[in-house]
Design a protein around this motif. Structure first.
Motif, PDB file in Angstrom:
ATOM      1  N   GLU A 115       0.826  -1.201   0.000  1.00 20.58           N
ATOM      2  CA  GLU A 115       0.000   0.000   0.000  1.00 20.58           C
ATOM      3  C   GLU A 115       0.864   1.257   0.000  1.00 20.58           C
ATOM      4  OE1 GLU A 115      -2.072  -3.502   1.229  1.00 20.58           O
ATOM      5  OE2 GLU A 115      -0.263  -2.591   2.083  1.00 20.58           O
ATOM      6  N   GLU A 116       1.981   1.220   0.712  1.00 18.72           N
ATOM      7  CA  GLU A 116       2.864   2.383   0.789  1.00 18.72           C
ATOM      8  C   GLU A 116       3.568   2.618  -0.543  1.00 18.72           C
ATOM      9  OE1 GLU A 116       3.325   1.295   5.481  1.00 18.72           O
ATOM     10  OE2 GLU A 116       4.873   0.677   4.061  1.00 18.72           O
ATOM     11  N   ASN A 117       4.040   1.568  -1.161  1.00 16.08           N
ATOM     12  CA  ASN A 117       4.677   1.725  -2.468  1.00 16.08           C
ATOM     13  C   ASN A 117       3.669   2.122  -3.539  1.00 16.08           C
ATOM     14  OD1 ASN A 117       7.652   0.971  -2.319  1.00 16.08           O
ATOM     15  ND2 ASN A 117       6.705  -0.689  -1.152  1.00 16.08           N
ATOM     16  N   TYR A 118       2.463   1.594  -3.424  1.00 19.29           N
ATOM     17  CA  TYR A 118       1.406   1.993  -4.356  1.00 19.29           C
ATOM     18  C   TYR A 118       1.162   3.495  -4.270  1.00 19.29           C
ATOM     19  CZ  TYR A 118      -3.315   2.742  -6.136  1.00 19.29           C
ATOM     20  OH  TYR A 118      -4.406   3.236  -6.823  1.00 19.29           O
ATOM     21  N   LEU A 119       1.071   4.010  -3.049  1.00 18.84           N
ATOM     22  CA  LEU A 119       0.788   5.433  -2.893  1.00 18.84           C
ATOM     23  C   LEU A 119       1.968   6.287  -3.334  1.00 18.84           C
ATOM     24  CD1 LEU A 119      -1.644   7.048  -2.051  1.00 18.84           C
ATOM     25  CD2 LEU A 119      -0.703   7.218   0.256  1.00 18.84           C
ATOM     26  N   LEU A 120       3.204   5.827  -3.095  1.00 13.16           N
ATOM     27  CA  LEU A 120       4.367   6.594  -3.539  1.00 13.16           C
ATOM     28  C   LEU A 120       4.392   6.717  -5.059  1.00 13.16           C
ATOM     29  CD1 LEU A 120       7.093   7.977  -2.627  1.00 13.16           C
ATOM     30  CD2 LEU A 120       8.166   5.847  -3.350  1.00 13.16           C
ATOM     31  N   GLN A 121       4.162   5.609  -5.783  1.00 14.19           N
ATOM     32  CA  GLN A 121       4.204   5.699  -7.240  1.00 14.19           C
ATOM     33  C   GLN A 121       3.024   6.505  -7.772  1.00 14.19           C
ATOM     34  OE1 GLN A 121       2.133   3.854  -9.716  1.00 14.19           O
ATOM     35  NE2 GLN A 121       0.744   3.427  -7.997  1.00 14.19           N
ATOM     36  N   LYS A 122       1.902   6.499  -7.062  1.00 13.72           N
ATOM     37  CA  LYS A 122       0.767   7.333  -7.473  1.00 13.72           C
ATOM     38  C   LYS A 122       1.107   8.813  -7.310  1.00 13.72           C
ATOM     39  CE  LYS A 122      -4.152   8.158  -6.540  1.00 13.72           C
ATOM     40  NZ  LYS A 122      -5.318   7.838  -5.669  1.00 13.72           N
ATOM     41  N   ILE A 123       1.802   9.161  -6.225  1.00 13.55           N
ATOM     42  CA  ILE A 123       2.256  10.546  -6.035  1.00 13.55           C
ATOM     43  C   ILE A 123       3.192  10.956  -7.170  1.00 13.55           C
ATOM     44  CG2 ILE A 123       3.746  12.000  -4.591  1.00 13.55           C
ATOM     45  CD1 ILE A 123       2.521  10.597  -2.137  1.00 13.55           C
ATOM     46  N   PRO A 363       9.577   2.427 -13.341  1.00 13.58           N
ATOM     47  CA  PRO A 363       9.404   3.545 -14.272  1.00 13.58           C
ATOM     48  C   PRO A 363       8.671   3.215 -15.563  1.00 13.58           C
ATOM     49  CG  PRO A 363      11.657   2.733 -14.361  1.00 13.58           C
ATOM     50  CD  PRO A 363      10.986   2.009 -13.230  1.00 13.58           C
ATOM     51  N   ASN A 364       8.531   1.925 -15.879  1.00 13.46           N
ATOM     52  CA  ASN A 364       7.935   1.551 -17.165  1.00 13.46           C
ATOM     53  C   ASN A 364       6.587   0.873 -17.037  1.00 13.46           C
ATOM     54  OD1 ASN A 364       9.278  -0.679 -15.968  1.00 13.46           O
ATOM     55  ND2 ASN A 364       9.274  -1.766 -17.913  1.00 13.46           N
ATOM     56  N   VAL A 365       6.150   0.611 -15.807  1.00 16.66           N
ATOM     57  CA  VAL A 365       4.882  -0.104 -15.634  1.00 16.66           C
ATOM     58  C   VAL A 365       4.023   0.547 -14.561  1.00 16.66           C
ATOM     59  CG1 VAL A 365       5.780  -2.335 -16.408  1.00 16.66           C
ATOM     60  CG2 VAL A 365       5.857  -1.750 -13.967  1.00 16.66           C
ATOM     61  N   LEU A 366       2.713   0.361 -14.716  1.00 18.65           N
ATOM     62  CA  LEU A 366       1.722   0.728 -13.724  1.00 18.65           C
ATOM     63  C   LEU A 366       1.394  -0.517 -12.897  1.00 18.65           C
ATOM     64  CD1 LEU A 366      -0.456   2.829 -16.182  1.00 18.65           C
ATOM     65  CD2 LEU A 366       0.945   3.732 -14.309  1.00 18.65           C
ATOM     66  N   PRO A 367       0.534  -0.418 -11.891  1.00  9.40           N
ATOM     67  CA  PRO A 367       0.198  -1.607 -11.106  1.00  9.40           C
ATOM     68  C   PRO A 367      -0.214  -2.791 -11.983  1.00  9.40           C
ATOM     69  CG  PRO A 367      -0.668   0.336 -10.028  1.00  9.40           C
ATOM     70  CD  PRO A 367      -0.105   0.803 -11.338  1.00  9.40           C
ATOM     71  N   TRP A 385      -7.905   6.956 -11.079  1.00 11.00           N
ATOM     72  CA  TRP A 385      -7.123   7.971 -10.374  1.00 11.00           C
ATOM     73  C   TRP A 385      -7.643   9.393 -10.572  1.00 11.00           C
ATOM     74  CZ3 TRP A 385      -1.401   6.105 -11.512  1.00 11.00           C
ATOM     75  CH2 TRP A 385      -1.134   4.990 -10.703  1.00 11.00           C
ATOM     76  N   GLY A 386      -8.218   9.661 -11.729  1.00  9.10           N
ATOM     77  CA  GLY A 386      -8.734  10.997 -11.974  1.00  9.10           C
ATOM     78  C   GLY A 386      -7.709  11.993 -12.457  1.00  9.10           C
ATOM     79  N   PHE A 387      -6.567  11.537 -12.944  1.00  9.80           N
ATOM     80  CA  PHE A 387      -5.574  12.431 -13.542  1.00  9.80           C
ATOM     81  C   PHE A 387      -4.798  11.676 -14.612  1.00  9.80           C
ATOM     82  CE2 PHE A 387      -3.580  10.670  -9.677  1.00  9.80           C
ATOM     83  CZ  PHE A 387      -2.425  10.098 -10.181  1.00  9.80           C
ATOM     84  N   GLU A 388      -4.136  12.429 -15.492  1.00 14.47           N
ATOM     85  CA  GLU A 388      -3.384  11.818 -16.580  1.00 14.47           C
ATOM     86  C   GLU A 388      -2.030  11.327 -16.092  1.00 14.47           C
ATOM     87  OE1 GLU A 388      -3.071  14.368 -19.959  1.00 14.47           O
ATOM     88  OE2 GLU A 388      -5.239  14.396 -20.339  1.00 14.47           O
ATOM     89  N   VAL A 389      -1.595  10.206 -16.667  1.00 15.52           N
ATOM     90  CA  VAL A 389      -0.314   9.601 -16.327  1.00 15.52           C
ATOM     91  C   VAL A 389       0.644   9.807 -17.498  1.00 15.52           C
ATOM     92  CG1 VAL A 389       0.855   7.414 -15.826  1.00 15.52           C
ATOM     93  CG2 VAL A 389      -1.414   7.872 -14.860  1.00 15.52           C
TER      94      VAL A 389
END
Length: 716
Positions: A115-123, A363-367, A385-389
């Protein structure tokens, strides 16, 4: 979650990737957290190694960070959380405004939870960059690349349970489970050998794995002591032998023709690559007698079920992708995939390195390993997410380090210690010092944190809950006791605050860790069928696509997850290490870990039990090399490469091959990574830790006598 009274809390060991269950219990003093056995834990059934038994010793260590710190005029001062958050947000906003979003880099951590790594990469993605990575880049990035492109998923194809039950042959190459995954080795692999399985070990170094299979009244263990960097020649001898024997005995079962025909492509390329291959010359290059390699080929090919285990001895090379591809080639042509007791199985080093990659901290993949440049996948995540990646891959952690002070001006480091874990550590230190801003979020003042501008005190693994994913894809829940230090904060709490303040959005605030896991499920197809409560105490193997699925113990029963549905065979040729011995540096330096220590030693060197076992670094030297250099066992020697030098104690032993020296990265006072080469595999961007040119000499003081070695470890 907290414990009450004498309650034992069931959680997961914070060290290696086996995922052993352990119990912890908190006394009346919050800092008094003790280990307790968990007898029916699903992976280890109560058995534990020395690291797991000592894991609680660092929870209330005197070196714990307990207050936020801000650096002013080169010195740290204690600060409030409000001051720390203000400084972080203002600096990150300034860097984005002045340099663009790619001016920041983000390091996730395999010691923290999904969960912590998920949130960091989302940030990172909301900030506008894909410059986010984790330590998989340092250990198995090449393995993940080869497995993902040739089979479909960058993970173990099988589970430890089915391997122990069904495998007849274990081919262990570049891995040392006896030392690095001791419970997996003793409970699964050695048990299988006791029941009749055979082990073929390919490693330049005799080690605890070698000795663990020296079982009285059996001859079911072979050790092929290959030269560092010569794994492709050795495997090509194996493959060529299988091809030749199949031509001579087409009905003997050397090659699974039906499997090759129906489920693979590229077999002709392999045959063409090996058409003029010289086995004798390749065996000499590998440093292993040809007849031994041929016998090993026969044992593997003739087994009913043969499983390959691969480790960092294979992945940490400039040809790491090709190394693993050749293992895949061997499994595919013999039909050893898609059923119990087979497959290609990377043994992951850290507690949550598999999960950190699963949730998109790369850097090259999403969840779920969805490529960032895949429009359909990216848009499905953006909808949640509601924003562009950003649609182009970002920099890996080593590339971020290389760009520090150039295109990268700021760095957010969560639970990692790149100053010690990255190769060519002297240059890493110079580059990190050139950053405009760095924040380090950790439990101790690591070597990297010393260089930061803001240091945030996090909680330990034992003080919080969340999920982690072990080496065979089992997602398990960790559970915590109460916080030991009042002003520390959970990593998830810190990230929610930073994300919310940076972007002014509720999308980064969650009620609890379960709420984060629920969002992760929405964007990660391989986790989609899991629920937080449904993980229970057993956990689930991914892929788990729909609720109620039990997960898969082994992959690819019917097809591979490639574009064609076929396994990809691709012949590869030998590529020597970037540095080879010469007159100035006549030895090959290779590195590996010890059972009693872990990664950069941040936790393990603060454990009295573990430090007592190995209080300082050392180098293994072959007796012939020791005689040549005038080295006696126990001497302090200077080990050097083109990048630096360290002083270590010499251990004269025939465990290592002549012409090779072996040391570890755990000790800050004399870390191997001051010497290792930061040249990268072109595709996976993994550094070549396992082979560098080196020299050695007896260390002398100004007075001409051997220098005393200081046994006290430096602080992390």
């Amino acid at each position: 979650m907290s414990s009450e009274g004498d309650e034992t809390v069931k959680t997961i060991c914070p060290y290696c990737g086996v995922g052993c269950g352990i119990g912890i219990q908190q006394g009346e003093d919050l800092g008094d957290v003790n280990f307790r056995p968990w007898g029916d834990a699903p992976v280890n059934e109560g058995r534990i190694c020395i690291k797991g038994g000592a894991a609680t010793q660092v929870i209330d260590h005197e070196d714990r960070l307990t207050e936020p710190l801000i650096k002013e005029e080169g010195e740290f001062r204690e600060a409030t959380w409000e001051e720390a958050y203000d400084r972080i947000v203002s600096e990150m906003e300034r860097i984005r405004e002045e340099h663009g979003p790619d001016g920041m880099g983000f390091y996730g951590s395999s010691k923290t939870m999904n969960e912590e790594n998920y949130l960091l990469q989302k940030i990172a993605r909301r900030y506008g960059t894909n410059n986010v990575d984790n330590c998989t880049r340092m250990c198995h990035a090449s393995t993940v690349w080869a497995l993902r492109t040739s089979l479909g998923a960058g993970a173990m194809t099988n589970s430890m349970e089915d391997l122990e039950e069904a495998a007849d042959v274990f081919w262990i190459q570049g891995a040392n489970p006896g030392e690095q995954h001791p419970i997996a080795n003793s409970q699964y692999f050695r048990q299988a050998v006791l029941e009749g399985a055979t082990v073929i070990q390919v490693d330049p170094h005799a080690n605890k794995t070698t000795r663990s299979f020296d079982i009285e009244e059996t001859d079911r263990h072979m050790h092929l002591q290959v030269n560092p960097g010569a794994d492709i020649p050795l495997l090509n001898v194996v493959l060529k032998t299988v091809l030749e024997r199949h031509e001579a005995e087409p009905d003997a079962g050397w090659i699974d023709e039906e499997f090759v025909e129906e489920r693979t492509e590229g077999f002709d390329h392999l045959r063409e690559t090996l058409a003029d291959f010289d086995k004798e010359a390749a065996a000499a290059e590998a440093g292993v007698p040809l007849e031994d390699i041929e016998l090993a080929a026969e044992k593997y090919a003739m087994a009913n079920n043969a499983a390959i285990f691969t480790g960092m001895g294979m992945s940490q090379h400039t040809c790491g992708v090709d190394n693993v591809q050749n293992e895949i080639n061997l499994a595919l042509i013999t039909g050893n995939l898609g059923r119990p007791g087979t497959g290609v199985n990377p043994l992951r080093g850290q507690n949550n390195v598999q999960g950190t990659s699963d949730v998109g901290a790369m850097p090259n993949v999403l969840p779920g390993y969805q490529l960032v440049d895949d429009d359909e996948a990216r848009e499905s995540v953006e909808e949640v997410w509601g924003f562009e990646v950003p649609d182009e891959p970002g920099l890996t952690n080593v590339e971020i380090s290389h760009e520090a002070g150039k295109s990268v001006h700021g760095l957010y480091v969560m639970g990692e210690n790149p100053l010690m874990s990255e190769p060519d550590g002297n240059r890493v230190e110079e580059r990190l010092n050139s950053l405009e801003f760095m924040v380090a979020q950790d439990i101790f003042m690591t070597e990297t944190a010393e260089l930061a501008d803001v240091v945030l005190p996090a909680t330990t693994w034992a003080e919080r809950g969340g999920t982690v994913t072990n080496t065979d894809r089992r997602v398990q829940r960790m559970r915590g006791v109460e916080k030991v230090h009042e002003n520390t904060k959970h990593d998830l709490e810190i990230l929610m605050e930073v994300g919310s303040r940076l972007f002014g959005e509720d999308a980064f605030r969650f009620e609890d860790v379960e709420a984060v896991f629920e969002e992760l499920r929405q964007v990660c197809p391989i986790y989609h069928g899991m629920t937080y409560d449904g993980l229970g105490e057993e956990g689930l193997h991914w892929p788990c696509y729909e609720e109620g699925d039990e997960g898969d113990q082994f992959l690819y029963e019917d097809s591979f997850d490639t574009e064609s549905g076929l396994g990809q065979i691709e012949g590869v040729r030998h590529q020597p290490p970037a540095e080879v011995p010469d007159e100035e540096y006549p030895l090959i330096l290779t590195t590996a870990r010890l059972e009693e220590h872990y990664n950069t030693g941040t936790m393990s060197r603060r454990s009295p039990t573990l430090l007592k076992q190995h209080p300082e670094n050392f180098v293994d030297v072959h007796p012939n090399d020791a005689e040549r250099y005038g080295i006696e066992d126990g001497d302090t020697v200077t080990l050097r490469s083109r990048r630096g030098e360290i002083e270590v104690r010499a251990q004269v032993t025939e465990d290592i091959k002549e012409g090779v020296v072996w040391t570890t990265p755990h000790f800050a006072a004399a870390s191997a990574n001051r010497l290792t080469n930061d040249v990268l595999d072109d595709r996976a961007k993994i550094p070549e830790y396992k082979a560098a040119a080196a020299d050695i000499a007896v260390a002398v003081s100004d007075g001409g006598e051997p220098a005393d070695d200081d046994p006290e470890p430096a602080d992390d």
